[in-house]
Design an enzyme around this catalytic site. Sequence first.
Site, PDB file in Angstrom:
ATOM      1  CB  SER A 166      -0.865  -1.753  -3.589  1.00 30.78           C
ATOM      2  OG  SER A 166      -0.284  -0.598  -3.031  1.00 30.78           O
ATOM      3  CG  ASP A 208      -1.954   2.178  -4.409  1.00 32.63           C
ATOM      4  OD1 ASP A 208      -1.384   1.661  -3.425  1.00 32.63           O
ATOM      5  OD2 ASP A 208      -1.870   1.728  -5.563  1.00 32.63           O
ATOM      6  CB  SER A 268      -0.957   0.076   1.197  1.00 34.22           C
ATOM      7  OG  SER A 268      -2.006  -0.859   1.061  1.00 34.22           O
TER       8      SER A 268
END
Length: 356
Positions: free
Chosen positions: A274, A276, A236
Amino acid sequence: MTRARDLGISLPGQPGAHNAITDVPGVQVGCTTLIEGDSVRTGVTAILPRGRTDFDLPCAAGTYALNGNGEMTGTAWLAETGSLTLPVLITNTHAVGPCHRGAIDWVVRERPDVAAEWLLPVVAETWDGYLNDINAPTVRPEHAVAAIDAAASGPVPEGSVGGGTGMTCYGYKGGTGTASRLVRHGSDRYTVGALVQANFGARRELTVAGEPVGRELLADNPMEQQPWPGPPGAGSVIVVLGTDAPLLPGQCAALARRVPLGLARTGTTGSHFSGDLFLAFSTANPGALSSRFPRSAEAEYESLRFVPWGRIDPFLEAVVQTVEEAVLNALAANQEMTGRYGRRVPALPVRRWLDR
């Protein structure tokens, strides 16, 4: 502390005095770093847009999610009002709750009058479970309070500090990085700053100043060469942008939408695993965008001064530049770390650039 420019890496734009988000007047950053035994590698980072004294004065703000596999609390209220108050906290994925409580505890201690209405703190996270025992109740509300109390202007610690303590980036030790750019608007000069909690990217993707160096650095990559559940690129990234330029909430959201362009300059293609998430705020127009209970029956008005939309491009460019450099600073400032289960994450081999 080594930074990207110390390695001779050529990066565009003019940074501020500290090349940090704290170059934006009034912004303060503090950290609580927790490293204990073999399995505690975590912490909390606090960003105070207007410092401790004026934390309750709203800032225009906007957010953007490139990929929603993560958490940033308070975004529903930001979308509703475009108004950010309170310190912003960044920590690990399973410590969002204690940090949320800690932000409230801090306000109750400092300004009970503000706490008497309602509080919706912004707390964001990235996953540090490769090096840290993320399921342990290590981060407590008092650690969030300590990070806020430690917040200061000036140089910002980078690398394995605060919420970035246990994070990895491109298979190297990642974590906290920051950078800033100066932007001219007629006779005025403003600052755009970024703080990144970098925990993303596969080694093969790593790009430095346009050079795809990750393809040449595939050796010594324990995260991909030893068995563990996460695929390359999982993790992340949280990015917080600040500026003293007068912007509307929608313009802050436009800045947040440019963050992925800066991340892409470092090579990432954006992993499904991830989270984001990005936040941008403006410290201009103090006193506007308030949302407190009415104090009288009289009609009230507020006004905003803002950069015209047609003049916003230099600020967007500054975002891309600061985000790229903040990620590289998070990598350059680091050292190798070993954590839970003896897992090891090497540091970016900075000699590669110093020996050129």
